[in-house]
Enzyme design. Structure first.
Site, mmCIF file in Angstrom:
data_model
loop_
_atom_site.group_PDB
_atom_site.id
_atom_site.type_symbol
_atom_site.label_atom_id
_atom_site.label_comp_id
_atom_site.label_asym_id
_atom_site.label_seq_id
_atom_site.Cartn_x
_atom_site.Cartn_y
_atom_site.Cartn_z
ATOM 1 N N GLY A 1 -9.332 7.972 -5.025
ATOM 2 C CA GLY A 1 -10.192 8.483 -6.085
ATOM 3 C C GLY A 1 -10.721 9.898 -5.958
ATOM 4 C CD GLU B 1 -5.911 2.067 -10.121
ATOM 5 O OE1 GLU B 1 -4.692 1.923 -10.245
ATOM 6 O OE2 GLU B 1 -6.442 3.117 -9.752
ATOM 7 C CE LYS C 1 -4.755 2.220 -6.643
ATOM 8 N NZ LYS C 1 -3.451 2.818 -6.420
HETATM 9 P P1 13P Z 1 -5.761 8.031 -5.647
HETATM 10 O O1 13P Z 1 -5.739 7.353 -4.297
HETATM 11 O O2 13P Z 1 -5.323 9.465 -5.609
HETATM 12 O O3 13P Z 1 -7.043 7.782 -6.387
HETATM 13 O O4 13P Z 1 -4.605 7.349 -6.508
HETATM 14 C C1 13P Z 1 -4.470 6.014 -6.483
HETATM 15 C C2 13P Z 1 -3.981 5.548 -7.799
HETATM 16 O O5 13P Z 1 -2.923 4.979 -7.898
HETATM 17 C C3 13P Z 1 -4.833 5.773 -8.980
HETATM 18 O O6 13P Z 1 -4.354 5.036 -10.055
#
Ligand code: 13P
Length: 340
Positions: A263, A178, A220
């Site tokens: 996000g 991510e 991600k």
């Molecule tokens: P959000 O979808 O709230 O951005 O969270 C996803 C996530 O795991 C961020 O690390």
């Protein structure tokens, strides 16, 4: 490393019409979410809330391929003594675990961060596998502002992501990679594209250098959107065109799937944009790995009251269904309104 098992788990995480529930908020982040709904954050209230999500079988069995947990949650038991991990497995979903220890200031780079958590990670992954985790998450954070991100911050974060991914695969745990380019700020969509491209190209170079098996990861990323303070709206078609063009340029097709983070987008935008991306028929499975965009509605419906559990589960199932349709490119505003 069992490549066959890793590839199978990665594919299951991005199976058609299914996506990931990111329920891995740290204790301080979940406390903020609970404060917004007037609930005190205790080990018990966190357990009650997450238990209601994992027992929402309508949502879990049909739409949720995996759940990312926080260290506390992977060790917790439901009120009746069943481990929460077992509830997830019984719903046919895969338990996962956040293993990074957060983004900390990067010395010498004001305003930028490096994600920590590599020390001792091999041992922790072994423990988490024993507790049932078959995938993991590590979030690198790249902010866009005047003069940043720097090349140094991008390189440091990419290397940490690659080291994490290699350690996960050695433990037969699929790494969710991510690299999040934040949507805060007043930058344009083009600037988000440019930074996200630099980040993704650097991350994939680092994964290659550290011999990470690409068929056994899930990416991600952020979508390509204008900064939230830019005042420049972008339609789902514009977001999808930029996002898919970027990924075609920077992400190898060997990667089995891309599970987007929300996000801070509204529930509606996160769904509409994912739907437009799926309709562009990219060469990877695309789906959601949403925290806020799956949980804001159930949190509000629950508000800490046992009497609201069914309503919260219905709100979760609704968002999960809408995002499942979006992942297939089959969502529409009419369906959203009809089901609400
Ligand atoms: P959000 O979808 O709230 O951005 O969270 C996803 C996530 O795991 C961020 O690390």
């Amino acid at each position: 490393m069992n490549q066959h098992q890793l590839a199978e788990t990665a594919q299951a995480l991005v199976a058609p019409g299914r996506g990931i529930l990111a329920a891995d908020e740290s204790s301080s982040t979940i406390a903020k979410r609970f404060t917004a709904i007037g609930v005190e954050s205790t080990a018990e209230s966190r357990r009650d809330y997450r238990e209601l999500l994992f027992r929402a079988t309508n949502a879990m069995q049909r739409y949720i391929s995996g759940v990312i947990l926080y260290d506390e949650t992977i060790r917790q038991k439901a009120v009746d003594g069943t481990p929460l991990v077992t509830l997830i497995e019984k719903a046919g979903s895969i338990p996962g675990i956040k293993v990074d220890l957060g983004a900390k200031p990067l010395p010498g780079f004001p305003g930028e961060t490096i994600t920590e958590g590599l020390d001792g990670l091999a041992g922790r992954l072994k423990d988490y596998y024993g507790l049932g985790a078959r995938f993991a998450k590590w979030r690198a954070v790249i902010d866009i502002a005047e003069g940043i991100p720097s090349r140094g911050a991008i390189l440091a974060n990419a290397e940490a992501l690659a080291r994490y991914a290699a350690l996960c695969q050695e433990a037969n745990i699929v790494p969710i990679v991510e690299p999040e380019v934040l949507m805060d700020g007043n930058h344009s969509l083009d600037r988000c594209y440019e930074v996200s491209e630099a980040v993704l190209r650097t991350v994939f170079a680092a994964l290659y250098d550290l011999r990470v098996f690409l068929e056994g990861i899930v990416l991600k990323p952020n979508m390509v959107v204008p900064g939230m303070k830019s005042g420049q709206p972008a339609s789902p078609a514009e977001v999808a065109a930029a996002t898919v063009r970027l990924f075609k340029n920077a992400v190898p097709v060997a990667v089995p799937g891309i599970a987007f983070l929300s996000g801070g987008q509204s529930d509606f935008d996160a769904t509409a944009n994912l739907d437009a991306i799926a309709r562009a028929a990219p060469p990877w499975a695309v789906t959601f790995s949403y925290g806020r965009a799956l949980q804001a509605a159930p949190q509000k419906a629950w508000s800490g009251k046992a009497a609201n559990v069914a309503a919260a589960q219905a709100a979760f199932a609704h968002r999960a269904q809408m995002n499942s349709l979006a992942a297939l490119g089959q969502w529409s505003e009419t369906l959203e309104k009809a089901a609400a």
